[in-house]
Design a protein around this motif. Structure first.
Motif, PDB file in Angstrom:
ATOM      1  N   LEU A 116       0.818  -1.208   0.000  1.00 44.04           N
ATOM      2  CA  LEU A 116       0.000   0.000   0.000  1.00 44.04           C
ATOM      3  C   LEU A 116       0.857   1.266   0.000  1.00 44.04           C
ATOM      4  CD1 LEU A 116      -2.846  -1.107   2.426  1.00 44.04           C
ATOM      5  CD2 LEU A 116      -2.996  -0.749  -0.045  1.00 44.04           C
ATOM      6  N   VAL A 117       2.014   1.199   0.625  1.00 44.16           N
ATOM      7  CA  VAL A 117       2.942   2.340   0.551  1.00 44.16           C
ATOM      8  C   VAL A 117       3.378   2.550  -0.896  1.00 44.16           C
ATOM      9  CG1 VAL A 117       5.221   3.188   1.202  1.00 44.16           C
ATOM     10  CG2 VAL A 117       3.752   2.136   2.925  1.00 44.16           C
ATOM     11  N   ALA A 118       3.728   1.471  -1.581  1.00 37.95           N
ATOM     12  CA  ALA A 118       4.212   1.568  -2.961  1.00 37.95           C
ATOM     13  C   ALA A 118       3.127   2.033  -3.925  1.00 37.95           C
ATOM     14  CB  ALA A 118       4.757   0.213  -3.407  1.00 37.95           C
ATOM     15  N   VAL A 119       1.859   1.790  -3.585  1.00 36.43           N
ATOM     16  CA  VAL A 119       0.760   2.185  -4.469  1.00 36.43           C
ATOM     17  C   VAL A 119       0.741   3.700  -4.690  1.00 36.43           C
ATOM     18  CG1 VAL A 119      -1.757   2.487  -4.465  1.00 36.43           C
ATOM     19  CG2 VAL A 119      -0.775   0.210  -4.171  1.00 36.43           C
ATOM     20  N   LEU A 120       1.041   4.482  -3.664  1.00 39.15           N
ATOM     21  CA  LEU A 120       0.904   5.940  -3.786  1.00 39.15           C
ATOM     22  C   LEU A 120       1.829   6.533  -4.846  1.00 39.15           C
ATOM     23  CD1 LEU A 120       0.367   7.019  -0.058  1.00 39.15           C
ATOM     24  CD2 LEU A 120      -1.327   6.713  -1.868  1.00 39.15           C
ATOM     25  N   PRO A 121       3.143   6.286  -4.786  1.00 44.39           N
ATOM     26  CA  PRO A 121       3.974   6.823  -5.868  1.00 44.39           C
ATOM     27  C   PRO A 121       3.653   6.210  -7.232  1.00 44.39           C
ATOM     28  CG  PRO A 121       5.274   5.403  -4.416  1.00 44.39           C
ATOM     29  CD  PRO A 121       3.964   5.640  -3.744  1.00 44.39           C
ATOM     30  N   ALA A 122       3.208   4.960  -7.244  1.00 40.72           N
ATOM     31  CA  ALA A 122       2.841   4.335  -8.519  1.00 40.72           C
ATOM     32  C   ALA A 122       1.625   5.023  -9.134  1.00 40.72           C
ATOM     33  CB  ALA A 122       2.562   2.846  -8.311  1.00 40.72           C
ATOM     34  N   LEU A 123       0.645   5.377  -8.305  1.00 37.64           N
ATOM     35  CA  LEU A 123      -0.538   6.062  -8.808  1.00 37.64           C
ATOM     36  C   LEU A 123      -0.186   7.479  -9.268  1.00 37.64           C
ATOM     37  CD1 LEU A 123      -3.562   5.899  -9.301  1.00 37.64           C
ATOM     38  CD2 LEU A 123      -3.936   6.649  -6.945  1.00 37.64           C
ATOM     39  N   ALA A 124       0.702   8.139  -8.524  1.00 37.34           N
ATOM     40  CA  ALA A 124       1.129   9.487  -8.927  1.00 37.34           C
ATOM     41  C   ALA A 124       1.868   9.454 -10.258  1.00 37.34           C
ATOM     42  CB  ALA A 124       2.013  10.096  -7.847  1.00 37.34           C
ATOM     43  N   ALA A 125       2.600   8.365 -10.526  1.00 35.64           N
ATOM     44  CA  ALA A 125       3.392   8.272 -11.751  1.00 35.64           C
ATOM     45  C   ALA A 125       2.596   7.722 -12.934  1.00 35.64           C
ATOM     46  CB  ALA A 125       4.612   7.383 -11.513  1.00 35.64           C
ATOM     47  N   ALA A 126       1.406   7.192 -12.680  1.00 39.15           N
ATOM     48  CA  ALA A 126       0.606   6.607 -13.761  1.00 39.15           C
ATOM     49  C   ALA A 126       0.328   7.661 -14.832  1.00 39.15           C
ATOM     50  CB  ALA A 126      -0.697   6.044 -13.210  1.00 39.15           C
ATOM     51  N   GLY A 127       0.717   7.363 -16.055  1.00 44.64           N
ATOM     52  CA  GLY A 127       0.594   8.360 -17.109  1.00 44.64           C
ATOM     53  C   GLY A 127      -0.698   8.300 -17.887  1.00 44.64           C
TER      54      GLY A 127
ATOM     55  N   LEU B 176       3.664   7.055   6.092  1.00 40.51           N
ATOM     56  CA  LEU B 176       3.190   5.682   6.248  1.00 40.51           C
ATOM     57  C   LEU B 176       4.333   4.738   6.625  1.00 40.51           C
ATOM     58  CD1 LEU B 176       0.700   5.404   3.244  1.00 40.51           C
ATOM     59  CD2 LEU B 176       0.110   5.386   5.671  1.00 40.51           C
ATOM     60  N   VAL B 177       5.487   4.931   6.026  1.00 41.97           N
ATOM     61  CA  VAL B 177       6.646   4.095   6.362  1.00 41.97           C
ATOM     62  C   VAL B 177       7.031   4.289   7.825  1.00 41.97           C
ATOM     63  CG1 VAL B 177       9.110   3.763   5.942  1.00 41.97           C
ATOM     64  CG2 VAL B 177       7.538   3.969   4.014  1.00 41.97           C
ATOM     65  N   LEU B 178       7.012   5.527   8.284  1.00 46.34           N
ATOM     66  CA  LEU B 178       7.342   5.797   9.692  1.00 46.34           C
ATOM     67  C   LEU B 178       6.329   5.149  10.628  1.00 46.34           C
ATOM     68  CD1 LEU B 178       8.410   9.563   9.506  1.00 46.34           C
ATOM     69  CD2 LEU B 178       9.895   7.564   9.796  1.00 46.34           C
ATOM     70  N   LEU B 179       5.053   5.223  10.265  1.00 48.55           N
ATOM     71  CA  LEU B 179       4.010   4.621  11.100  1.00 48.55           C
ATOM     72  C   LEU B 179       4.167   3.109  11.158  1.00 48.55           C
ATOM     73  CD1 LEU B 179       1.377   5.018  12.715  1.00 48.55           C
ATOM     74  CD2 LEU B 179       0.128   4.853  10.553  1.00 48.55           C
ATOM     75  N   LEU B 180       4.433   2.494  10.024  1.00 46.38           N
ATOM     76  CA  LEU B 180       4.602   1.045   9.993  1.00 46.38           C
ATOM     77  C   LEU B 180       5.845   0.620  10.764  1.00 46.38           C
ATOM     78  CD1 LEU B 180       3.606  -1.668   8.911  1.00 46.38           C
ATOM     79  CD2 LEU B 180       4.948  -1.255   6.839  1.00 46.38           C
ATOM     80  N   ALA B 181       6.934   1.377  10.625  1.00 51.83           N
ATOM     81  CA  ALA B 181       8.165   1.047  11.340  1.00 51.83           C
ATOM     82  C   ALA B 181       7.969   1.135  12.850  1.00 51.83           C
ATOM     83  CB  ALA B 181       9.289   1.985  10.909  1.00 51.83           C
ATOM     84  N   ALA B 182       7.181   2.096  13.285  1.00 54.17           N
ATOM     85  CA  ALA B 182       6.946   2.254  14.718  1.00 54.17           C
ATOM     86  C   ALA B 182       6.114   1.114  15.287  1.00 54.17           C
ATOM     87  CB  ALA B 182       6.248   3.587  14.990  1.00 54.17           C
TER      88      ALA B 182
ATOM     89  N   THR C 275       0.769  23.301  -2.802  1.00 52.26           N
ATOM     90  CA  THR C 275       1.051  22.873  -4.168  1.00 52.26           C
ATOM     91  C   THR C 275      -0.065  21.957  -4.647  1.00 52.26           C
ATOM     92  OG1 THR C 275       2.567  21.632  -5.588  1.00 52.26           O
ATOM     93  CG2 THR C 275       2.437  20.947  -3.287  1.00 52.26           C
ATOM     94  N   HIS C 276      -0.334  22.013  -5.931  1.00 53.80           N
ATOM     95  CA  HIS C 276      -1.344  21.124  -6.520  1.00 53.80           C
ATOM     96  C   HIS C 276      -0.723  19.826  -7.030  1.00 53.80           C
ATOM     97  CE1 HIS C 276      -4.407  24.147  -6.143  1.00 53.80           C
ATOM     98  NE2 HIS C 276      -3.732  25.014  -6.883  1.00 53.80           N
ATOM     99  N   SER C 277       0.539  19.610  -6.765  1.00 46.78           N
ATOM    100  CA  SER C 277       1.237  18.422  -7.255  1.00 46.78           C
ATOM    101  C   SER C 277       0.798  17.179  -6.483  1.00 46.78           C
ATOM    102  CB  SER C 277       2.747  18.603  -7.105  1.00 46.78           C
ATOM    103  OG  SER C 277       3.421  17.401  -7.375  1.00 46.78           O
ATOM    104  N   VAL C 278       0.202  16.243  -7.198  1.00 52.06           N
ATOM    105  CA  VAL C 278      -0.177  14.967  -6.592  1.00 52.06           C
ATOM    106  C   VAL C 278       1.070  14.172  -6.220  1.00 52.06           C
ATOM    107  CG1 VAL C 278      -1.350  12.765  -7.007  1.00 52.06           C
ATOM    108  CG2 VAL C 278      -2.374  14.898  -7.811  1.00 52.06           C
ATOM    109  N   THR C 279       2.100  14.276  -7.028  1.00 52.49           N
ATOM    110  CA  THR C 279       3.340  13.540  -6.764  1.00 52.49           C
ATOM    111  C   THR C 279       3.956  13.959  -5.440  1.00 52.49           C
ATOM    112  OG1 THR C 279       3.774  13.325  -9.137  1.00 52.49           O
ATOM    113  CG2 THR C 279       5.645  13.013  -7.639  1.00 52.49           C
ATOM    114  N   ALA C 280       4.032  15.268  -5.193  1.00 55.61           N
ATOM    115  CA  ALA C 280       4.600  15.763  -3.940  1.00 55.61           C
ATOM    116  C   ALA C 280       3.749  15.323  -2.747  1.00 55.61           C
ATOM    117  CB  ALA C 280       4.717  17.277  -3.983  1.00 55.61           C
ATOM    118  N   HIS C 281       2.448  15.429  -2.898  1.00 55.99           N
ATOM    119  CA  HIS C 281       1.536  15.025  -1.826  1.00 55.99           C
ATOM    120  C   HIS C 281       1.714  13.543  -1.497  1.00 55.99           C
ATOM    121  CE1 HIS C 281      -2.918  14.069  -0.666  1.00 55.99           C
ATOM    122  NE2 HIS C 281      -2.128  14.004   0.380  1.00 55.99           N
ATOM    123  N   PHE C 282       1.710  12.686  -2.499  1.00 54.05           N
ATOM    124  CA  PHE C 282       1.802  11.249  -2.268  1.00 54.05           C
ATOM    125  C   PHE C 282       3.180  10.849  -1.735  1.00 54.05           C
ATOM    126  CE2 PHE C 282      -1.773   9.656  -5.311  1.00 54.05           C
ATOM    127  CZ  PHE C 282      -2.695  10.356  -4.544  1.00 54.05           C
TER     128      PHE C 282
END
Length: 414
Positions: A85-96, A174-180, A160-167
């Motif tokens: 689920l962490v990987a989904v966010l940048p993948a969705l932002a990069a989907a062209g 999310l990584v920090l939350l999971l690691a904790a 910013t309106h950038s979805v990439t930056a937001h995700f």
């Protein structure tokens, strides 16, 4: 050695981190649906298909859960699903393009389905092991995560309106939350319950997980009670999912709200749900699960219907808050009732709930595409009321609620 209240709280927080994780991840991309719609040039029907593909992924996950649970256990399945689920966010932002976005959300649906079953199995085992109500507060953390995700979306959109930056920011959090949470979530072994012999020293959590591995995939043996609970869960999660997926679009397209105000639809819904769920285990002890489920679902449906008839941004926000308040105890109570029917019923109800959460809003999109979004949200109001019709098998949780009403608690070390 007797389990202490501190042991209970630590295990509860570790499990709660998974619920918070899922809510945050879900709200993160759901709150940017207007931006995704604009990027790919989608209409409501196409957006509904995007959401439906996510629901298809959740449905596909159900036959996968049993072998994955056997191989990884509920702890391992939860962590690996979370990493996907962490990987989904940048993948969705990069989907062209739209087809790639469909593929990404399908994977998201599969991972959500796996994590949902795993974390609710953990929650049910937590209640059984310690003999204390916890499920409502665990689900409060899902709502809290969704609320935090909505606030992050609103704040990021102001900068910013950038979805990439937001995700990217959301994925890092999310990584920090999971690691904790990971050390406690993966901790194997528990203290045996008092009075058990060494040969019997096996925690309720471990017994529940082993039993679940045997019966998890047994759809043929599903009881009528489990099917009714599953139907109630579908209608309940359709209502919850619609608030996450369609509230922002409803506010912008039907009430004329600004882009900065639109994410507050999720926020109003989520904050009321969090507050109600934090109090929900006490309400279960006092009034019983059946009253909370039926009364709450009717409150949600009528409150939203009145808001739709009134029209306007602020009535809509108040209506969304009524849905959050009314539906707060529904999902936790249904999971507890399903767990009482056995691990197989719990897995079935969890899978149906995940499918409703992700595929249900697609139905709203199809309705909105052929009419308008106000009519689509009216379907949501009707869905909330149908929960009361299907929840006749929900009763008082005697084991947990009754014990707490009599003042029983986890023993303390002094």
């Amino acid at each position: 050695m007797l389990p202490t209240l501190g042991d209970f709280r630590r295990d509860q927080l570790a499990t709660a981190a998974l619920f918070c994780f899922l809510g945050f991840q879900y709200a993160t991309w759901a709150s940017r649906l207007p931006a995704l719609k604009s990027r790919f040039g989608l209409d409501e029907t196409q957006l509904g298909l995007l959401l439906m593909i996510c629901g298809v992924g959740a449905a596909v996950s159900f036959p996968l859960v049993a072998p994955l649970m056997r191989r990884l256990g509920s702890r391992g399945l939860a962590v690996w699903s979370a990493l996907v689920l962490v990987a989904v966010l940048p993948a969705l932002a990069a989907a062209g393009n739209y087809p790639l976005a469909l593929a990404v959300v399908f994977v998201d649906g599969v991972a959500v389905g796996c994590l949902n079953v795993a974390m609710n199995a953990r929650g049910a085992a937590l209640e059984e092991h310690y003999g204390r109500g916890a499920m409502a507060q665990l689900h409060a953390m899902f709502s809290g995560g969704a609320f935090a995700g909505a606030l992050l979306a609103s704040g990021t959109n102001a900068v910013t309106h950038s979805v990439t930056a937001h995700f990217a920011v959301a994925a890092a959090l999310l990584v920090l939350l999971l690691a904790a949470s990971r050390p406690r979530v993966l901790a194997e072994g528990r203290e045996a319950a008092p009075g058990k012999q060494p040969a019997q020293e096996q925690s309720a959590e471990e017994r529940s997980e082993k039993d679940g591995r045997k019966r998890l995939g047994n759809l043929a043996g599903a009881s009528r009670a489990a099917l009714w609970l599953g139907c109630a869960m579908v209608f309940g999660t359709v209502t919850e999912g619609a608030m996450n997926d369609w509230s922002a679009l409803y506010l912008t397209e039907e009430t004329g709200a600004s882009g900065r105000l639109a994410p507050l639809g999720i926020a109003f819904f989520s904050v009321m749900m969090v507050l109600a769920r934090l109090l929900g285990d006490g309400w279960r002890s006092r009034w019983g699960d059946a009253l909370l489920v039926r009364g709450g679902s009717v409150l949600a449906g009528t409150g939203l219907a009145i808001a739709l008839l009134t029209g306007g941004t602020w009535p809509a926000l108040i209506g969304f808050a009524c849905v959050g308040l009314g539906m707060a105890a529904v999902t936790p109570c249904l999971y507890v009732a399903a767990a009482a029917e056995g691990p197989g019923a719990l897995a079935l109800v969890a899978a149906m709930g995940t499918t409703g959460l992700l595929a249900g809003p697609a139905l709203i999109g199809f309705v909105a595409g052929h009419t308008d979004l106000t009519v689509g949200m009216a379907v949501v109001a009707a869905s909330a009321v149908l929960v009361a019709v299907c929840s006749r098998r929900v009763g008082r949780t005697d084991r947990v609620a009754g014990a707490e009403a009599e003042g029983e608690a986890v023993p303390h070390r002094t």
